[in-house]
Scaffold this motif. Structure first.
Motif, PDB file in Angstrom:
ATOM      1  N   VAL A  97       0.845  -1.194   0.000  1.00  0.00           N
ATOM      2  CA  VAL A  97       0.000   0.000   0.000  1.00  0.00           C
ATOM      3  C   VAL A  97       0.880   1.244   0.000  1.00  0.00           C
ATOM      4  CG1 VAL A  97      -1.734   1.303   1.300  1.00  0.00           C
ATOM      5  CG2 VAL A  97      -1.870  -1.204   1.174  1.00  0.00           C
ATOM      6  N   TYR A 102       0.064   8.174  -1.061  1.00  0.00           N
ATOM      7  CA  TYR A 102      -1.306   7.779  -0.732  1.00  0.00           C
ATOM      8  C   TYR A 102      -2.164   7.680  -2.005  1.00  0.00           C
ATOM      9  CZ  TYR A 102       0.185   8.600   4.022  1.00  0.00           C
ATOM     10  OH  TYR A 102       0.862   8.545   5.211  1.00  0.00           O
ATOM     11  N   SER A 103      -1.547   7.129  -3.051  1.00  0.00           N
ATOM     12  CA  SER A 103      -2.270   6.934  -4.307  1.00  0.00           C
ATOM     13  C   SER A 103      -3.243   5.764  -4.165  1.00  0.00           C
ATOM     14  CB  SER A 103      -1.287   6.652  -5.448  1.00  0.00           C
ATOM     15  OG  SER A 103      -0.509   5.499  -5.166  1.00  0.00           O
ATOM     16  N   SER A 104      -4.286   5.801  -4.966  1.00  0.00           N
ATOM     17  CA  SER A 104      -5.288   4.732  -4.927  1.00  0.00           C
ATOM     18  C   SER A 104      -4.848   3.556  -5.792  1.00  0.00           C
ATOM     19  CB  SER A 104      -6.638   5.258  -5.421  1.00  0.00           C
ATOM     20  OG  SER A 104      -6.535   5.690  -6.764  1.00  0.00           O
ATOM     21  N   SER A 105      -5.479   2.416  -5.568  1.00  0.00           N
ATOM     22  CA  SER A 105      -5.200   1.222  -6.356  1.00  0.00           C
ATOM     23  C   SER A 105      -6.441   0.343  -6.358  1.00  0.00           C
ATOM     24  CB  SER A 105      -4.015   0.442  -5.774  1.00  0.00           C
ATOM     25  OG  SER A 105      -3.872  -0.815  -6.418  1.00  0.00           O
ATOM     26  N   ARG A 106      -6.702  -0.287  -7.486  1.00  0.00           N
ATOM     27  CA  ARG A 106      -7.826  -1.221  -7.575  1.00  0.00           C
ATOM     28  C   ARG A 106      -7.389  -2.645  -7.272  1.00  0.00           C
ATOM     29  NH1 ARG A 106     -10.592  -1.034 -12.952  1.00  0.00           N
ATOM     30  NH2 ARG A 106      -8.509  -0.629 -13.784  1.00  0.00           N
ATOM     31  N   ARG A 108      -6.573  -5.102  -4.653  1.00  0.00           N
ATOM     32  CA  ARG A 108      -6.882  -5.173  -3.226  1.00  0.00           C
ATOM     33  C   ARG A 108      -5.818  -5.947  -2.439  1.00  0.00           C
ATOM     34  NH1 ARG A 108     -12.704  -7.810  -4.444  1.00  0.00           N
ATOM     35  NH2 ARG A 108     -13.588  -6.140  -5.752  1.00  0.00           N
ATOM     36  N   ARG A 129       0.976  -1.260  -6.744  1.00  0.00           N
ATOM     37  CA  ARG A 129       1.008  -2.385  -5.808  1.00  0.00           C
ATOM     38  C   ARG A 129       1.598  -3.629  -6.472  1.00  0.00           C
ATOM     39  NH1 ARG A 129      -4.708  -1.817  -2.347  1.00  0.00           N
ATOM     40  NH2 ARG A 129      -4.261   0.300  -1.577  1.00  0.00           N
TER      41      ARG A 129
END
Length: 286
Positions: A97, A102-106, A108, A129
């Protein structure tokens, strides 16, 4: 006397012609001034003929700058040259993570995918990730992986390049257009990099859900481009970055664009460069 003078004159002209031909053969064909390229919005650029190693155009080619996700090309190269099992399943964990940007990621936490799929997502969709998981699952972990990245950079002659992590999220990952051109030439030799980086779409399963990923480079969807390998990158410190290994007028060309200003600027710069190269008829025929 006039006859002898004529003979000597003709001999001199032949010698001068031969000397000119030899000089032309020893040196690459000079590239005409790039008047069209004054409008480029990338801060640093290098255009290279990878066959002859001739630099066709350069702008701040030795400027050391953050390279964002262009980092992932070296990540891929280290993984492939380590000959790790591409079918081995890797898991996304909390360690992957992003706690820097603090970038987003799909992708999981808990998702398990083959190493080949992690590489696919890292190259095609710049999935951070996935790149982190690749580095973390290297023998010795991320620390050893980063050491291998820097060792490979030195081996390629990338003297002004430094890596601190495998994703490109850190602005401490730096290089120059000239160094990156070396990397592009090296990594393009790997079929998986060519295939994954130019793939337009890839779907994965996460539990009962299906997640569709798309290529971050819109040029891969253009029929007018013949791209063998590419990678994009962006963080605020690096601006919009892109490298291409593409055919222009049937000839391989390496393009490096760093710190392009504007969402579509790097693609626009690439189109300008391609149009300029296509207009160089002697270059296109050689």
């Amino acid at each position: 006397m006039k006859l002898f003078a004529s003979v000597f004159l003709a001999a001199g002209l032949l010698a001068a012609t031969a000397s000119t031909v030899q000089a032309r053969d020893r040196h690459p064909t000079p590239v005409p001034p790039a008047a069209r390229l004054t409008a480029l919005r990338s801060s640093a650029v290098l255009i290279l003929d990878p066959k002859t190693k001739q630099v066709l155009y350069q702008k701040h080619a030795d400027a050391v700058m953050p390279i964002a996700s262009l980092t992932k090309l070296m990540t891929a190269l280290v993984v492939l040259e380590a000959k790790q099992d591409m079918a081995q399943t890797l898991a996304i964990t909390g360690a992957d993570v992003d706690r820097l940007k603090y970038s987003s990621s799909r992708l999981r936490v808990g998702t398990r995918l083959p190493r080949s799929t992690m590489l696919h997502l890292a190259l095609m969709s710049s999935e951070n990730r996935a790149a982190s998981a690749l580095g973390r699952n290297y023998p010795g972990g991320t620390r050893k992986f980063v050491a291998a990245m820097n060792a490979k950079a030195r081996a390629l002659g990338m003297r002004h390049t430094r890596y601190v992590e495998p994703t490109g999220l850190s602005s401490a990952n730096v290089s120059t257009p000239r160094d990156l051109a070396r990397l592009v030439v090296a990594v393009e030799k790997h079929p998986l990099v060519r295939r994954y980086s130019t793939d337009r779409e890839h779907t994965i399963s996460q539990g009962r859900d299906r997640t569709v990923y798309h290529n971050t480079n819109r040029l891969t969807a253009s029929r007018s481009w013949k791209i063998r390998m590419q990678k994009t990158g962006y963080i605020s410190e690096a601006g919009r970055c892109m490298v291409l290994h593409a055919a222009v007028s049937g000839r391989p060309t390496v393009m490096v664009f760093l710190d392009a200003q504007g969402t579509r600027a790097r693609a626009a710069d690439a189109n300008r460069v391609r149009a300029w190269l296509a207009s160089l008829n002697p270059w296109a025929r050689n």
